[in-house]
Design a protein around this motif. Structure first.
Motif, PDB file in Angstrom:
ATOM      1  N   ALA A 187      50.675   2.362   0.472  1.00 60.02           N
ATOM      2  CA  ALA A 187      50.216   0.885  -0.087  1.00 60.02           C
ATOM      3  C   ALA A 187      51.205  -0.047   0.589  1.00 60.02           C
ATOM      4  CB  ALA A 187      50.238   1.013  -1.738  1.00 60.02           C
ATOM      5  N   ARG A 188      50.368  -1.132   1.014  1.00 58.31           N
ATOM      6  CA  ARG A 188      51.486  -2.340   1.585  1.00 58.31           C
ATOM      7  C   ARG A 188      50.808  -3.590   0.900  1.00 58.31           C
ATOM      8  NH1 ARG A 188      48.524  -1.989   7.858  1.00 58.31           N
ATOM      9  NH2 ARG A 188      46.621  -2.946   7.109  1.00 58.31           N
ATOM     10  N   TYR A 189      51.768  -4.606   1.177  1.00 57.13           N
ATOM     11  CA  TYR A 189      51.481  -5.972   0.901  1.00 57.13           C
ATOM     12  C   TYR A 189      50.694  -6.746   1.690  1.00 57.13           C
ATOM     13  CZ  TYR A 189      53.456 -10.553  -1.295  1.00 57.13           C
ATOM     14  OH  TYR A 189      53.657 -11.733  -1.597  1.00 57.13           O
ATOM     15  N   PHE A 190      49.957  -7.533   1.146  1.00 56.20           N
ATOM     16  CA  PHE A 190      48.849  -8.309   1.857  1.00 56.20           C
ATOM     17  C   PHE A 190      48.873  -9.660   1.387  1.00 56.20           C
ATOM     18  CE2 PHE A 190      44.957 -10.374   2.359  1.00 56.20           C
ATOM     19  CZ  PHE A 190      43.936  -9.522   3.373  1.00 56.20           C
ATOM     20  N   THR A 191      49.054 -10.738   2.366  1.00 59.73           N
ATOM     21  CA  THR A 191      49.146 -12.116   1.919  1.00 59.73           C
ATOM     22  C   THR A 191      48.169 -12.865   2.866  1.00 59.73           C
ATOM     23  OG1 THR A 191      50.443 -14.027   1.582  1.00 59.73           O
ATOM     24  CG2 THR A 191      51.226 -12.676   3.506  1.00 59.73           C
ATOM     25  N   GLY A 192      47.580 -13.788   2.505  1.00 56.19           N
ATOM     26  CA  GLY A 192      46.813 -14.632   3.118  1.00 56.19           C
ATOM     27  C   GLY A 192      46.461 -16.000   2.644  1.00 56.19           C
ATOM     28  N   TYR A 193      45.254 -16.697   3.201  1.00 57.67           N
ATOM     29  CA  TYR A 193      44.835 -17.770   2.541  1.00 57.67           C
ATOM     30  C   TYR A 193      43.532 -17.159   2.024  1.00 57.67           C
ATOM     31  CZ  TYR A 193      47.262 -20.466   6.358  1.00 57.67           C
ATOM     32  OH  TYR A 193      47.940 -20.972   7.178  1.00 57.67           O
ATOM     33  N   ALA A 194      43.251 -17.889   0.778  1.00 53.72           N
ATOM     34  CA  ALA A 194      42.161 -17.369  -0.157  1.00 53.72           C
ATOM     35  C   ALA A 194      41.125 -18.423  -0.635  1.00 53.72           C
ATOM     36  CB  ALA A 194      42.800 -16.947  -1.348  1.00 53.72           C
ATOM     37  N   TYR A 195      39.970 -18.054  -0.358  1.00 55.11           N
ATOM     38  CA  TYR A 195      38.852 -18.965  -0.746  1.00 55.11           C
ATOM     39  C   TYR A 195      38.571 -18.936  -2.361  1.00 55.11           C
ATOM     40  CZ  TYR A 195      33.893 -20.819  -1.147  1.00 55.11           C
ATOM     41  OH  TYR A 195      32.922 -21.546  -1.388  1.00 55.11           O
ATOM     42  N   LYS A 196      38.573 -20.153  -2.794  1.00 50.82           N
ATOM     43  CA  LYS A 196      38.267 -20.310  -4.222  1.00 50.82           C
ATOM     44  C   LYS A 196      39.540 -20.204  -5.081  1.00 50.82           C
ATOM     45  CE  LYS A 196      33.241 -19.682  -4.744  1.00 50.82           C
ATOM     46  NZ  LYS A 196      33.057 -20.942  -5.366  1.00 50.82           N
ATOM     47  N   LEU A 197      40.566 -20.032  -4.547  1.00 48.08           N
ATOM     48  CA  LEU A 197      42.053 -20.154  -5.339  1.00 48.08           C
ATOM     49  C   LEU A 197      42.257 -21.213  -5.966  1.00 48.08           C
ATOM     50  CD1 LEU A 197      44.197 -18.210  -6.415  1.00 48.08           C
ATOM     51  CD2 LEU A 197      45.580 -18.871  -4.203  1.00 48.08           C
ATOM     52  N   TYR A 198      42.485 -21.551  -7.034  1.00 46.48           N
ATOM     53  CA  TYR A 198      42.765 -22.586  -7.723  1.00 46.48           C
ATOM     54  C   TYR A 198      44.293 -22.417  -8.770  1.00 46.48           C
ATOM     55  CZ  TYR A 198      42.687 -26.910 -10.354  1.00 46.48           C
ATOM     56  OH  TYR A 198      42.892 -28.295 -10.822  1.00 46.48           O
ATOM     57  N   PRO A 199      44.992 -23.450  -8.493  1.00 45.24           N
ATOM     58  CA  PRO A 199      45.061 -24.383  -7.589  1.00 45.24           C
ATOM     59  C   PRO A 199      45.320 -23.664  -6.287  1.00 45.24           C
ATOM     60  CG  PRO A 199      47.309 -24.234  -8.855  1.00 45.24           C
ATOM     61  CD  PRO A 199      46.039 -23.253  -9.227  1.00 45.24           C
ATOM     62  N   ALA A 200      44.964 -24.087  -4.965  1.00 46.01           N
ATOM     63  CA  ALA A 200      44.927 -23.738  -3.570  1.00 46.01           C
ATOM     64  C   ALA A 200      46.233 -23.196  -3.350  1.00 46.01           C
ATOM     65  CB  ALA A 200      44.454 -24.560  -2.553  1.00 46.01           C
ATOM     66  N   ASP A 201      46.704 -22.249  -2.452  1.00 42.90           N
ATOM     67  CA  ASP A 201      48.082 -21.624  -2.390  1.00 42.90           C
ATOM     68  C   ASP A 201      47.817 -20.629  -1.340  1.00 42.90           C
ATOM     69  OD1 ASP A 201      50.821 -21.356  -2.211  1.00 42.90           O
ATOM     70  OD2 ASP A 201      50.942 -21.326  -4.428  1.00 42.90           O
ATOM     71  N   PHE A 202      48.834 -20.112  -1.028  1.00 41.28           N
ATOM     72  CA  PHE A 202      48.804 -18.748  -0.306  1.00 41.28           C
ATOM     73  C   PHE A 202      48.471 -17.732  -1.480  1.00 41.28           C
ATOM     74  CE2 PHE A 202      51.460 -21.268   2.616  1.00 41.28           C
ATOM     75  CZ  PHE A 202      50.742 -20.942   3.694  1.00 41.28           C
ATOM     76  N   HIS A 203      48.022 -16.590  -1.003  1.00 43.22           N
ATOM     77  CA  HIS A 203      47.615 -15.546  -2.053  1.00 43.22           C
ATOM     78  C   HIS A 203      48.243 -14.197  -1.585  1.00 43.22           C
ATOM     79  CE1 HIS A 203      46.017 -14.025  -5.825  1.00 43.22           C
ATOM     80  NE2 HIS A 203      45.100 -13.230  -5.146  1.00 43.22           N
ATOM     81  N   ALA A 204      48.758 -13.369  -2.878  1.00 44.72           N
ATOM     82  CA  ALA A 204      48.953 -12.128  -2.418  1.00 44.72           C
ATOM     83  C   ALA A 204      48.385 -11.022  -3.078  1.00 44.72           C
ATOM     84  CB  ALA A 204      50.645 -11.918  -2.852  1.00 44.72           C
ATOM     85  N   CYS A 205      47.946  -9.943  -2.374  1.00 46.32           N
ATOM     86  CA  CYS A 205      47.435  -8.788  -3.237  1.00 46.32           C
ATOM     87  C   CYS A 205      47.836  -7.496  -2.274  1.00 46.32           C
ATOM     88  CB  CYS A 205      45.943  -8.960  -3.045  1.00 46.32           C
ATOM     89  SG  CYS A 205      45.155  -9.774  -1.633  1.00 46.32           S
ATOM     90  N   PHE A 206      47.182  -6.457  -2.439  1.00 44.35           N
ATOM     91  CA  PHE A 206      47.693  -5.248  -1.829  1.00 44.35           C
ATOM     92  C   PHE A 206      46.532  -4.252  -1.329  1.00 44.35           C
ATOM     93  CE2 PHE A 206      47.019  -3.687  -6.044  1.00 44.35           C
ATOM     94  CZ  PHE A 206      46.738  -2.291  -6.208  1.00 44.35           C
ATOM     95  N   GLU A 207      47.016  -3.581  -0.075  1.00 46.07           N
ATOM     96  CA  GLU A 207      46.102  -2.483   0.350  1.00 46.07           C
ATOM     97  C   GLU A 207      46.739  -1.276   0.008  1.00 46.07           C
ATOM     98  OE1 GLU A 207      44.138  -4.515   4.155  1.00 46.07           O
ATOM     99  OE2 GLU A 207      46.273  -4.372   4.240  1.00 46.07           O
TER     100      GLU A 207
END
Length: 281
Positions: A187-207
């Motif tokens: 498993a690895r860390y995934f970060t990016g721009y995210a559509y519909k995130l409120y408040p808008a920010d960079f977002h982290a999830c995982f793969e």
């Protein structure tokens, strides 16, 4: 699906130093940069670097004198994510994993999978299908960890998140990664721009690496899984930091945005019984 992304950041340099930013969208097999522009005021010498620790496009800025710095990044990105059928998929034995995946089996700074081995096996070790296993993990994190802004800091680890049962997106991602690795699922860390995130920010999830594909999971459920623009991956947040500062340079402000540049977007989320995983690889 096309997205427009934006990042505006300001810093104050009190001395000469170096600023390494990780705000460029990636060019991958499934993600194409159609248009992009990086503006820096005042004009500062900078170069683009490829980080060998993971998927990262880094901008290195050499700051030679004190002053205020404004950075603006705009891009239009075309994503070609795919849905992968996870029905009947089995765990890949370690001896069959590609060499580049092996590093994502080990404990890392924020993902102490060795400390969560017993918890992972007791709670999630009895499911044959690794996709279902990780879905169960993500659902458990969503249910048992409160999303609470300001509740953690740059030192918070996956073990801390289990104990405190509160965190933000990076903490949810770190916990998911640690639980996966404890069950020998890369498993690895995934970060990016995210559509519909409120408040808008960079977002982290995982793969998680399942059936030969990197499959995306987001235990926060804050954004549609097909609304991500990938910035970086790595062992954890230390490999995918948005900014690394060398010298007496202070962060001031940040504005982040991700909007649609296309028609026909249909949000995709995993639901109970889902057997299709979304992949950005």
């Amino acid at each position: 699906m096309k997205f427009k992304v934006q990042a505006e950041m300001t810093y104050t340099a009190n001395t000469a130093g170096t600023l390494i930013l990780n705000i460029h969208a990636l060019n991958t097999l499934s993600q194409s940069i159609l248009i992009e522009e990086l503006s820096i005021a005042p004009q500062i010498d900078h170069e683009e670097l490829k980080d060998i620790a993971g998927e990262n496009r880094l901008a290195r800025l050499q700051i030679n004198e004190p002053g205020n710095i404004a950075i603006s990044y705009h891009a239009t990105v075309d994503n070609h994510w795919q849905l992968v059928d996870m029905t009947g998929v089995k765990e890949t034995p370690v001896h069959q994993l590609p060499p580049e995946v092996l590093t994502y089996l080990h404990p890392s700074r924020y993902c102490q999978s060795d400390k969560l081995f017993r918890l992972a096996h007791n709670m999630f070790g009895d499911v044959d299908n690794p996709f279902v296993t990780v879905l169960n993990m993500a659902e458990w994190i969503y249910t048992n960890v409160q999303y609470l802004s300001g509740s953690t800091n740059s030192e918070t680890s996956a073990f801390d998140t289990v104990t405190e049962q509160a965190g933000v997106c990076r903490d949810f991602a770190h916990l998911g990664i640690a639980l996966c690795r404890a069950l020998t699922i890369p498993a690895r860390y995934f970060t990016g721009y995210a559509y519909k995130l409120y408040p808008a920010d960079f977002h982290a999830c995982f793969e998680a690496y399942i059936g030969g594909n990197w499959i995306l999971f987001d235990a926060t459920k804050l954004v549609p899984l097909n609304g991500m623009v990938k910035l970086a991956t790595g062992r954890d947040a230390a490999d995918a930091a948005l900014a690394n500062i060398f010298g007496e340079i202070n962060f001031n402000t940040m504005l982040v945005n991700c909007t649609l540049a296309d028609d026909g977007f249909v949000p995709f989320y995993y639901t109970q019984g889902s057997m299709q995983g979304i992949s950005y690889s």
